[in-house]
Design an enzyme around this catalytic site. Structure first.
Site: not given
Ligand code: ARG
Length: 463
Positions: A30, A162-163, A284, A290, A292, A297, A324
């Site tokens: 991560s 309204t509407h 455009s 145009k 826009n 949007e 967890y």
């Molecule tokens: N990168 C993990 C998360 O975002 C951290 C916690 C990881 N804990 C574990 N027991 N693997 O949740």
């Protein structure tokens, strides 16, 4: 067997007989998104280490080394020279590994009485708390911009719909203040969510708490938390605070999206109530004429990704047994993207609103079609003693007559009007004007210019 792991091994690899494949490494890592919580991770670690030293769990020397090493780590991260490494999985292990490289064994003592489970929950809460504070300021900025524009147009009439059919005259200021009310509630929701975000998970450790004599209240105070999460299992496992944030964020986007929809409509040449400054529009590549409204949007479109993140997080959470689970690592990207989308959107809208060029003539022209003061005529008859349902009926007939003549109600002569009710007198013409209609709605929450100005004055004291 040696006590120290080989240099390339993971923090937890002592138990394993083969390394993970590159695909698994990438799949489970991560670091490339959670590194944006580095500052929070370092703050959390320092507060934890300080507590460990105060409690005599680590030596004062070790804490001093951790402080010194973390300062170096922070400098490297800020300078962009920190070497983020996929092998070290996440922000927590990357930082801990670098710290240990810098200061040796003291770095390895930092994780005493702690788990990444309570560490990551703490980091997210710290990160979200900062984000909520940023968003609070940005919402206030946008509200102020809307109040400023409302003040310029406290008496500018346009049809209220309204509407999407012409209903009654309102002032443009009143219309804008409706959005200020919505954004004020959004702000309240963030403030309220912040109370639940601002609780310390650290001390929960992996899930059950820790055998070390920790002082959670001290860590909470160091980090500016209002208190500690009272149950260790809950502390490491629930992400309801993130879901709640995304729900509140979704409502912000609902409001921004509705406003965007109106801007787009108002800017359509068919309506022509406003023009947006060129810097918020694009042309455009094929149609030279145009201009826009891309920004509104896109904001309308971006609401979809924020709602999607809310759905994603709800789904992420719903089937998880305590405590967890790695599923929770999936909480971050939706959370970050939600925050980024909101920050960018609110910033750009606070800049866009002052650039709205209002066209009061077009608004006034639109009011001349659609019998916007028909309700005023009905109310007039009621005040003269006619029951409301009968008045409604009489006015409906008057509208049909005006429609057949191709004119407005105010263009009918007194004699023609009296055909529909003998209660109608000379004083009716004041009632049928747009100004008369607006001024008559003179109570708190009404569209009378005097009330709009009073509402603006109230906002000025609050913003
Ligand atoms: N990168 C993990 C998360 O975002 C951290 C916690 C990881 N804990 C574990 N027991 N693997 O949740």
């Amino acid at each position: 067997m040696s006590d120290s792991p080989s240099p390339a091994s993971k923090a937890w690899s002592g138990r394993f007989s083969e390394p993970v494949s590159d695909l698994v490494k990438r799949y489970t890592a991560s670091v490339f998104f959670d590194k944006r919580m580095a500052v929070q991770d370092i703050c959390g670690s320092l507060a934890h280490a300080k507590m460990l030293a105060r409690q005599g769990i680590i030596a004062a020397d070790d804490f001093a080394a951790i402080e010194r090493g973390m300062a170096q780590v922070a400098t490297e991260i800020e300078a962009g020279s920190f070497n983020w490494n996929l092998d070290d999985e996440d922000v927590h292990l990357n930082i801990e590994k670098r710290l240990t490289a810098l200061i040796g064994d003291a770095g390895k003592r930092l994780h005493t009485g702690r788990s990444r489970n309570d560490q990551v929950a703490t980091d997210i809460r710290l990160w979200l708390r900062d984000t909520l504070d940023t968003l609070d300021g940005l919402l206030a900025d946008l509200m102020r911009a809307l109040v400023d524009l409302a003040e310029q147009h406290a008496s500018t009439p346009l049809p209220g719909f309204t509407h999407l059919q012409v209903a009654q005259p309102v002032t443009f200021g009143h219309h804008l203040l409706a959005y200020v009310e919505m954004l004020a509630r959004d702000r309240e929701r963030f403030v309220d969510a912040r109370r639940r975000v601002n609780r310390l998970p650290l001390g929960a450790a992996a899930l059950a708490g820790t055998t070390f004599p920790i002082d959670r209240a001290f860590v909470a105070q160091e980090l500016g938390f209002d208190g500690v999460c009272a149950n260790s299992l809950d502390a490491v496992s629930d992400r309801d605070f993130a879901i709640e944030f995304c729900a509140a964020a979704s409502l912000v986007m609902v409001h921004v999206s509705r406003f965007s929809e109106e801007l787009i409509l108002w800017m359509s040449p068919r309506v022509g109530f406003i023009d947006l400054a060129d810097r918020f529009c694009t042309g455009s590549s094929i149609m030279p004429q145009k201009k826009n409204p891309d920004v509104p949007e896109l904001a309308r479109g971006k609401s979809g990704r924020v709602f999607g993140h809310l759905m994603g997080l709800l789904t992420l959470m719903k089937g998880q047994p305590l405590a967890y689970n790695k599923d929770n690592q999936e909480d971050k990207e939706p959370l970050f993207d939600t925050a980024d989308t909101l920050v960018d959107t609110l910033r750009i809208f606070a800049d866009l609103v002052p650039g709205i060029r209002v066209k009061p003539e077009a608004m006034a022209a639109a009011l001349r079609h659609g019998y916007a003061t028909a309700t005023d005529l009905a109310d007039y008859l009621v005040k003269k003693g006619l029951p409301f349902r009968d008045a409604h009926e009489a006015v409906a007939r008057a509208v049909r007559a005006a429609e057949a003549k191709g004119c407005d109600l105010a263009d009918l002569s007194l004699v023609e009007l009296q055909d529909f009710s003998s209660l109608i007198g000379e004083d009716i013409f004041g009632v049928l004007t747009v100004e008369g209609s607006l001024a008559a709605r003179d109570h708190v929450g009404g569209t009378a210019p005097a009330q709009v100005k009073a509402a603006i004055a109230r906002w000025r004291t609050r913003l």
